[in-house]
Write an enzyme that holds these catalytic residues in place. Sequence first.
Site, PDB file in Angstrom:
ATOM      1  N   SER A   1      39.356   5.840   1.774  1.00 26.73           N
ATOM      2  CA  SER A   1      38.736   4.939   0.878  1.00 26.73           C
ATOM      3  C   SER A   1      38.230   6.019  -0.300  1.00 26.73           C
ATOM      4  O   SER A   1      37.560   7.009   0.086  1.00 26.73           O
ATOM      5  CB  SER A   1      37.427   4.564   1.737  1.00 26.73           C
ATOM      6  OG  SER A   1      37.738   3.732   2.661  1.00 26.73           O
TER       7      SER A   1
ATOM      8  N   HIS B   1      40.973   0.783  -2.254  1.00 27.01           N
ATOM      9  CA  HIS B   1      42.314   1.420  -1.680  1.00 27.01           C
ATOM     10  C   HIS B   1      43.244   0.943  -2.562  1.00 27.01           C
ATOM     11  O   HIS B   1      43.647  -0.464  -2.614  1.00 27.01           O
ATOM     12  CB  HIS B   1      42.534   1.030  -0.118  1.00 27.01           C
ATOM     13  CG  HIS B   1      41.849   1.613   0.942  1.00 27.01           C
ATOM     14  ND1 HIS B   1      42.521   2.524   1.673  1.00 27.01           N
ATOM     15  CD2 HIS B   1      40.559   1.494   1.347  1.00 27.01           C
ATOM     16  CE1 HIS B   1      41.570   2.983   2.752  1.00 27.01           C
ATOM     17  NE2 HIS B   1      40.479   2.355   2.398  1.00 27.01           N
TER      18      HIS B   1
ATOM     19  N   HIS C   1      43.877  -0.902   7.877  1.00 27.08           N
ATOM     20  CA  HIS C   1      43.224  -0.470   9.025  1.00 27.08           C
ATOM     21  C   HIS C   1      43.162  -1.942  10.117  1.00 27.08           C
ATOM     22  O   HIS C   1      43.627  -3.052   9.632  1.00 27.08           O
ATOM     23  CB  HIS C   1      41.663  -0.874   8.616  1.00 27.08           C
ATOM     24  CG  HIS C   1      41.086   0.325   7.735  1.00 27.08           C
ATOM     25  ND1 HIS C   1      41.436   0.105   6.209  1.00 27.08           N
ATOM     26  CD2 HIS C   1      40.703   1.479   7.569  1.00 27.08           C
ATOM     27  CE1 HIS C   1      41.098   1.148   5.464  1.00 27.08           C
ATOM     28  NE2 HIS C   1      40.559   2.254   6.428  1.00 27.08           N
TER      29      HIS C   1
ATOM     30  N   TYR D   1      40.956  -3.459  11.426  1.00 33.16           N
ATOM     31  CA  TYR D   1      40.038  -4.483  11.179  1.00 33.16           C
ATOM     32  C   TYR D   1      40.523  -5.429   9.935  1.00 33.16           C
ATOM     33  O   TYR D   1      40.223  -6.695  10.054  1.00 33.16           O
ATOM     34  CB  TYR D   1      38.714  -4.129  10.787  1.00 33.16           C
ATOM     35  CG  TYR D   1      38.595  -3.274   9.449  1.00 33.16           C
ATOM     36  CD1 TYR D   1      38.802  -3.876   8.251  1.00 33.16           C
ATOM     37  CD2 TYR D   1      38.288  -2.105   9.600  1.00 33.16           C
ATOM     38  CE1 TYR D   1      38.764  -3.187   6.991  1.00 33.16           C
ATOM     39  CE2 TYR D   1      38.357  -1.195   8.298  1.00 33.16           C
ATOM     40  CZ  TYR D   1      38.313  -1.820   7.133  1.00 33.16           C
ATOM     41  OH  TYR D   1      38.555  -1.166   5.822  1.00 33.16           O
ATOM     42  N   GLU D   2      41.744  -5.291   9.478  1.00 38.64           N
ATOM     43  CA  GLU D   2      42.491  -6.106   8.485  1.00 38.64           C
ATOM     44  C   GLU D   2      43.122  -7.152   9.064  1.00 38.64           C
ATOM     45  O   GLU D   2      43.480  -8.160   8.523  1.00 38.64           O
ATOM     46  CB  GLU D   2      43.182  -5.209   7.262  1.00 38.64           C
ATOM     47  CG  GLU D   2      42.298  -4.349   6.341  1.00 38.64           C
ATOM     48  CD  GLU D   2      42.961  -3.429   5.655  1.00 38.64           C
ATOM     49  OE1 GLU D   2      43.364  -4.296   4.572  1.00 38.64           O
ATOM     50  OE2 GLU D   2      42.956  -2.189   5.959  1.00 38.64           O
TER      51      GLU D   2
ATOM     52  N   ALA E   1      36.873   8.460   5.202  1.00 40.39           N
ATOM     53  CA  ALA E   1      35.247   8.496   4.900  1.00 40.39           C
ATOM     54  C   ALA E   1      34.915   8.175   6.388  1.00 40.39           C
ATOM     55  O   ALA E   1      35.343   7.421   7.002  1.00 40.39           O
ATOM     56  CB  ALA E   1      34.991   7.165   4.055  1.00 40.39           C
TER      57      ALA E   1
ATOM     58  N   MET F   1      36.662   3.884  11.023  1.00 38.06           N
ATOM     59  CA  MET F   1      37.573   2.908  11.816  1.00 38.06           C
ATOM     60  C   MET F   1      38.977   3.193  11.189  1.00 38.06           C
ATOM     61  O   MET F   1      39.649   2.235  11.084  1.00 38.06           O
ATOM     62  CB  MET F   1      37.019   1.794  10.888  1.00 38.06           C
ATOM     63  CG  MET F   1      35.444   1.705  10.992  1.00 38.06           C
ATOM     64  SD  MET F   1      35.029   0.012   9.804  1.00 38.06           S
ATOM     65  CE  MET F   1      33.515   0.204  10.100  1.00 38.06           C
ATOM     66  N   SER F   2      39.522   4.480  11.325  1.00 38.24           N
ATOM     67  CA  SER F   2      40.863   4.632  10.987  1.00 38.24           C
ATOM     68  C   SER F   2      41.382   5.949  11.465  1.00 38.24           C
ATOM     69  O   SER F   2      40.954   6.591  12.589  1.00 38.24           O
ATOM     70  CB  SER F   2      41.041   4.765   9.200  1.00 38.24           C
ATOM     71  OG  SER F   2      40.195   5.978   8.955  1.00 38.24           O
TER      72      SER F   2
ATOM     73  N   ASN G   1      27.862   8.700   4.486  1.00 38.83           N
ATOM     74  CA  ASN G   1      26.670   8.225   4.888  1.00 38.83           C
ATOM     75  C   ASN G   1      26.269   8.892   6.250  1.00 38.83           C
ATOM     76  O   ASN G   1      27.034   9.069   7.039  1.00 38.83           O
ATOM     77  CB  ASN G   1      26.865   6.632   5.131  1.00 38.83           C
ATOM     78  CG  ASN G   1      27.899   6.305   6.100  1.00 38.83           C
ATOM     79  OD1 ASN G   1      29.243   6.308   5.799  1.00 38.83           O
ATOM     80  ND2 ASN G   1      27.405   5.917   7.157  1.00 38.83           N
TER      81      ASN G   1
ATOM     82  N   HIS H   1      28.899  -0.363   1.924  1.00 40.71           N
ATOM     83  CA  HIS H   1      30.272   0.251   1.613  1.00 40.71           C
ATOM     84  C   HIS H   1      30.380   0.672   0.247  1.00 40.71           C
ATOM     85  O   HIS H   1      31.154   1.707   0.090  1.00 40.71           O
ATOM     86  CB  HIS H   1      31.077  -1.056   1.532  1.00 40.71           C
ATOM     87  CG  HIS H   1      32.596  -0.570   1.365  1.00 40.71           C
ATOM     88  ND1 HIS H   1      33.071   0.487   2.225  1.00 40.71           N
ATOM     89  CD2 HIS H   1      33.776  -0.871   0.527  1.00 40.71           C
ATOM     90  CE1 HIS H   1      34.509   0.767   1.793  1.00 40.71           C
ATOM     91  NE2 HIS H   1      34.798  -0.085   0.866  1.00 40.71           N
TER      92      HIS H   1
HETATM   93  N1  HPA Z   1      30.902   3.861  10.515  1.00 42.91           N
HETATM   94  C1  HPA Z   1      32.305   3.571  10.492  1.00 42.91           C
HETATM   95  N2  HPA Z   1      33.081   3.737   9.497  1.00 42.91           N
HETATM   96  C2  HPA Z   1      32.376   4.580   8.666  1.00 42.91           C
HETATM   97  C3  HPA Z   1      31.113   4.863   8.265  1.00 42.91           C
HETATM   98  C4  HPA Z   1      30.440   4.528   9.467  1.00 42.91           C
HETATM   99  O1  HPA Z   1      29.200   4.719   9.299  1.00 42.91           O
HETATM  100  N3  HPA Z   1      31.326   5.391   7.281  1.00 42.91           N
HETATM  101  C5  HPA Z   1      32.451   5.324   6.648  1.00 42.91           C
HETATM  102  N4  HPA Z   1      33.281   4.814   7.383  1.00 42.91           N
END
Ligand code: HPA
Length: 302
Positions: free
Chosen positions: A53, A84, A106, A108-109, A136, A234-235, A258, A270
């Site tokens: 990302s 992306h 991902h 989740y997609e 990320a 998540m990747s 974050n 996001h």
């Molecule tokens: N959690 C999961 N995936 C992420 C996060 C998070 O806080 N930040 C960026 N990708």
Amino acid sequence: MTVFTHAQDLIKTLKEVTEEGIGMLNAEKTAETLAAIGRRTTLRPKIGIILGSGLGGVVEMIENSVAIPYDEIPYWPRTTAIGHAGRLVIGTIEGVPVVAMQGRVHFYEGYTMEEITFPVRIFGEMGVGGLIATNAAGGVNLSYTPGDLVVIKDHINFMGTNPLIGSNNDKWGPRFPDMTYAYDQEYIRALMEVGEEEGVRLRNGVYIAFSGPSYETPAEIRMSRTLGADLVGMSTVPEIIVANHMGMRAAAISCVSNYAAGVTAQKLHHQEVLDAMNDAAGRVIVIIRGFLRKIAQNAGHY
Ligand code: HPA
């Protein structure tokens, strides 16, 4: 009894046919994909790079590049996530032939694990010997702040599945691949050295992967910290497992975008992830370039 034996034989035959079928399908699919890429470039990449990302801009450092939109590559999964782009960029960095994914897909997609990791299979088939993934991630370690770059030293697969489930293609790798050095020790050392040489602070941490797409709850983050995780995302984990399966060396760099849920009272968005990544992209470029320079000096030892 005879009927039973016939039934057993039939099941066995069906299983063999199916497994052979899957193997053939894989071989046909990969051959078609490789041919489509081969029509666009004669370069033989040695290192694969996956850009997460907001890091798509990293491809700008690739010289003599050929960019192929994902929708022009048979069977290549299309990115749907915001932030992306969807292009495969092949060229050189510091003289090292590389193939970079500008955008990844991902779990989740809605893609299967097999679809998510198909690009890594193709990298392996192209002769790529080393993979550098970027992503990320949320900072679980309380000493991390957004913007930090972290070299992943190990992971916890909390996605609830594994990309190697199903019949094993022995041509690609063993049934039970070792994961002791899932993140290559020499690659980690080289990355840390580049950080020191270039004055870019790099940390070292354990990444836990959840399936997403909902962010984690504060309780899940507390659990992750107790389990030994420093980062959450998540990747990356599926791709790293498949790279190891194929015998590639692998490394991954997270950008802390974050504070993970519950670390502060803030809710997660996001957009803040994308902003932090834009900010980190310049430093990621410095690290990847320095890493490839080291690799190039290590003549032929990818
Ligand atoms: N959690 C999961 N995936 C992420 C996060 C998070 O806080 N930040 C960026 N990708």
